[in-house]
Write an enzyme that holds these catalytic residues in place. Structure first.
Site, PDB file in Angstrom:
ATOM      1  N   GLU A   1      -3.349  -8.865   3.199  1.00 53.37           N
ATOM      2  CA  GLU A   1      -3.165  -9.434   4.538  1.00 53.37           C
ATOM      3  C   GLU A   1      -4.310  -9.114   5.491  1.00 53.37           C
ATOM      4  OE1 GLU A   1      -1.903  -5.234   5.016  1.00 53.37           O
ATOM      5  OE2 GLU A   1      -1.709  -6.745   3.447  1.00 53.37           O
TER       6      GLU A   1
ATOM      7  N   HIS B   1      -4.252  -4.529   0.261  1.00 53.71           N
ATOM      8  CA  HIS B   1      -3.989  -5.072   1.595  1.00 53.71           C
ATOM      9  C   HIS B   1      -4.489  -6.509   1.664  1.00 53.71           C
ATOM     10  CE1 HIS B   1      -2.435  -1.720   4.004  1.00 53.71           C
ATOM     11  NE2 HIS B   1      -3.277  -0.930   3.366  1.00 53.71           N
TER      12      HIS B   1
ATOM     13  N   CYS C   1       0.826  -1.213   0.000  1.00 53.07           N
ATOM     14  CA  CYS C   1       0.000   0.000   0.000  1.00 53.07           C
ATOM     15  C   CYS C   1       0.861   1.265   0.000  1.00 53.07           C
ATOM     16  CB  CYS C   1      -0.983  -0.033   1.162  1.00 53.07           C
ATOM     17  SG  CYS C   1      -2.380   1.119   0.921  1.00 53.07           S
TER      18      CYS C   1
END
Length: 318
Positions: free
Chosen positions: A250, A248, A156
């Site tokens: 994760e 993102h 990001c």
């Protein structure tokens, strides 16, 4: 574990099984971009734990480290992880004893070398890079990675910062925050980072700025995955030592929901995350559509760009 060969032979497509070099299936599987390990390669392997460094720039450090470690842990690889924080800025949202116990600073690792490194995002994207309090320190760290880290994985804002520092790629403000779960396609079908991905995969985004595909191509980087609605998702240097992910993957199931309700409580003009709640109803539990691809993304990075490629002796890093 890590292999002793200095460089990955991209003509070899390796699975976690050993097969005869002359077996007819070897050539077939290699042509299908399948991971195959031959007898010769297996006999020339030495193993040791992977050394991984995570520069955590997020304010919610405990949450972020947990999300990343979850993605990194579900592989057969043995990994030694160190957590890094900036010394020029101290998080106000993480208990001091946690930082003191589990985090180190750049001056303590500057002489170390690592197989891989992750640089996270940060909630500073509306600021010019040079206005960020720890920008100079971050620049020193990113410069240091060129010789001390084999493959660096940027996330990001960390990806935007890395693209700007290493390649001069600018970021552009968005009229409206890119916030939600978006469909993506892989543009380089044989790219090991996306090996095993479906034709369409989903990933979370939460950002106010973007980098553009045309700027990435001008910088000589490879565009790996894009989204019709979210734009560029992944790009990398040709040698795979610098990887940039604008989303993102994760994030856990509730992360976007926490961001949404946080901003609502602050009175900010925030819209419901796209493609996230059933019927766009924020009172309902979100639908998770990205977790398997997130796991595969990190597994592929660890396997193909770190484990298979890093020199056995990290002193050989250039």
């Amino acid at each position: 574990a890590i292999m002793s060969e200095n460089f990955f032979d991209w003509s070899v497509r390796i699975m976690p099984i050993k097969i005869s070099d002359s077996l007819p299936a070897t050539a077939v599987l290699e042509s299908e971009n399948i991971f195959v390990i031959t007898e010769y390669r297996a006999l020339h392997q030495d193993i040791r734990p992977l050394k991984l460094l995570i520069l955590n720039l997020m304010p919610t450090k405990i949450m972020t480290e947990t999300q990343l470690l979850r993605c990194l842990s579900n592989t057969p690889l043995q990994i030694e992880v160190e957590l890094l924080q900036t010394s020029t800025y101290t998080s106000k949202n993480t208990p001091g004893d946690h930082l003191l116990t589990f985090y180190t600073t750049f001056d303590k690792v500057v002489n170390n070398r690592y197989d891989g490194m992750i640089i996270t995002g940060a909630p500073v994207e509306n600021m010019e890079y040079e206005q960020v309090e720890y920008w100079e320190e971050l620049c020193r760290i990113m410069e240091w990675t060129k010789k001390n880290v084999y493959s660096t994985f940027h996330i990001c804002w960390g990806a935007q910062a890395g693209l700007y520092y290493h390649y001069g790629v600018p970021k552009h403000p968005l009229e409206q925050k890119k916030f939600g779960i978006y469909a993506h396609t892989v543009t380089e079908k044989l790219c090991p980072l996306f090996r095993g991905f479906d034709d369409v995969f989903h990933a979370p985004h939460s950002r106010h700025t973007e980098v553009r595909e045309e700027d990435i191509k001008k910088a000589g980087l490879n565009v790996l995955a894009v989204s019709e609605k979210a734009g560029l998702y992944a790009c990398a240097s040709s040698d795979g030592r610098q990887i940039f992910i604008t989303g993102h993957s994760e994030y856990d199931p509730e992360t976007l929901s926490r961001e949404y309700w946080r901003d609502k409580e602050r009175g900010l003009d925030i819209k419901v995350p796209e493609n996230y709640y059933p019927g766009d109803d924020p009172t309902k539990p979100p639908i998770v559509t990205w977790r398997s691809h997130a796991q595969l993304l990190y597994t592929n990075w660890l396997n193909y760009y770190v484990y298979q490629t890093t020199p056995y002796d990290l002193r050989e890093l250039l």
